[in-house]
Write a protein that holds these residues in place. Structure first.
Motif, PDB file in Angstrom:
ATOM      1  N   LYS A  78       0.800  -1.135   0.080  1.00  0.00           N
ATOM      2  CA  LYS A  78      -0.131  -0.031  -0.139  1.00  0.00           C
ATOM      3  C   LYS A  78       0.937   1.338   0.089  1.00  0.00           C
ATOM      4  CE  LYS A  78      -1.326   2.984   2.561  1.00  0.00           C
ATOM      5  NZ  LYS A  78      -1.222   4.258   2.658  1.00  0.00           N
ATOM      6  N   VAL A  82      -1.895   8.060  -1.799  1.00  0.00           N
ATOM      7  CA  VAL A  82      -3.173   7.515  -2.159  1.00  0.00           C
ATOM      8  C   VAL A  82      -3.770   8.545  -3.028  1.00  0.00           C
ATOM      9  CG1 VAL A  82      -3.359   5.931  -0.227  1.00  0.00           C
ATOM     10  CG2 VAL A  82      -4.381   8.493   0.124  1.00  0.00           C
ATOM     11  N   LEU A  85      -4.186   7.479  -6.576  1.00  0.00           N
ATOM     12  CA  LEU A  85      -5.154   6.381  -7.098  1.00  0.00           C
ATOM     13  C   LEU A  85      -6.212   6.974  -8.401  1.00  0.00           C
ATOM     14  CD1 LEU A  85      -5.422   3.578  -6.442  1.00  0.00           C
ATOM     15  CD2 LEU A  85      -7.094   4.114  -4.695  1.00  0.00           C
ATOM     16  N   LEU A 131      -9.958   7.435  -0.308  1.00  0.00           N
ATOM     17  CA  LEU A 131      -9.141   6.877  -1.032  1.00  0.00           C
ATOM     18  C   LEU A 131      -8.202   6.079  -0.114  1.00  0.00           C
ATOM     19  CD1 LEU A 131      -7.742   9.847  -3.439  1.00  0.00           C
ATOM     20  CD2 LEU A 131      -9.016   7.597  -4.038  1.00  0.00           C
ATOM     21  N   ALA A 135      -7.434   2.103  -0.762  1.00  0.00           N
ATOM     22  CA  ALA A 135      -5.948   1.619  -1.020  1.00  0.00           C
ATOM     23  C   ALA A 135      -5.865   0.423  -0.024  1.00  0.00           C
ATOM     24  CB  ALA A 135      -5.087   2.594  -0.869  1.00  0.00           C
TER      25      ALA A 135
END
Length: 213
Positions: A78, A82, A85, A131, A135
């Motif tokens: 991860k 983020v 994305l 987000l 994620a």
């Protein structure tokens, strides 16, 4: 920039990484995930897999990279950013999760992280916290031997941080987990042991040996 040592993932353990920005935390995790090849000080753009295996031949990391490159160890990672994305995937939350849900956990994790009402929302319309949770769910839905989380608590409120920490801790009952985190309370709750990284931003970073939480 020079990085001294790498984190050591351990079986059924959450290893926490803490240190200020710009001293190699994300770089270290990307190297362990096989997403970034270091040059090992050889003034090359990057080092071959054979060079990396030779460099770490007499250490635990040598065995780790050998298994990683041979496909015997699978990493689910991860990333920190983020917010990128929406530029990587066009579609809804559920469409993305259906593509990656190798462990058949998407519906359970959506419920646990209070994302079920958002499953048909376009990813481009999600907030930072949404987000982040998406994620995290995508990372945990993949089948892997090691799970790496780069700042999983960013953008989340305290209730969400506790829920994420609980789920990550449950992962460690079966898998190796490494977590980079700035939030001390979250890291304290999450980790079985800590590696501290110190140094000078954009110059060097040094990883300590493992410490008790």
């Amino acid at each position: 920039f020079e990085l001294f040592r790498l984190p050591l993932p351990k079986e059924k353990t959450v290893v926490g990484i803490i240190g200020r920005n710009g001293i190699g935390k994300s770089t270290a995790l990307q190297i362990l995930a096989g997403q970034l090849a270091p040059n090992l000080g050889a003034y090359l753009e990057e080092t071959s897999q054979e060079g990396l295996l030779t460099h770490y031949a007499k250490s635990y990391l040598g065995l780790y990279f050998k298994d990683l490159f041979a496909g015997k160890k699978i990493v689910s990672y991860k990333p920190q950013r983020v917010e990128l994305l929406p530029s990587l995937f066009k579609g809804t939350v559920y469409e993305l999760l259906k593509k990656v849900d190798q462990r058949k956990l998407k519906d359970t994790l959506l419920e646990q992280l209070e994302m079920t009402p958002l499953k048909n929302r376009e990813i481009s319309k999600l907030s930072g916290g949404e987000l982040q949770r998406l994620a995290l769910i995508a990372c945990m839905c993949k089948k892997a031997d090691l799970y790496y989380f780069d700042e999983p608590a960013t953008f989340l409120d305290i209730t969400q941080r506790i829920q994420v920490a609980k789920i990550i801790r449950e992962l460690a009952h079966q898998f190796s987990v490494v977590v980079i985190e700035h939030d001390l309370a979250t890291l304290d709750y999450l980790s079985d042991e800590i590696q501290i990284i110190y140094g000078e931003p954009a110059a060097y970073g040094v990883l300590s040996q493992s410490k008790a939480v």
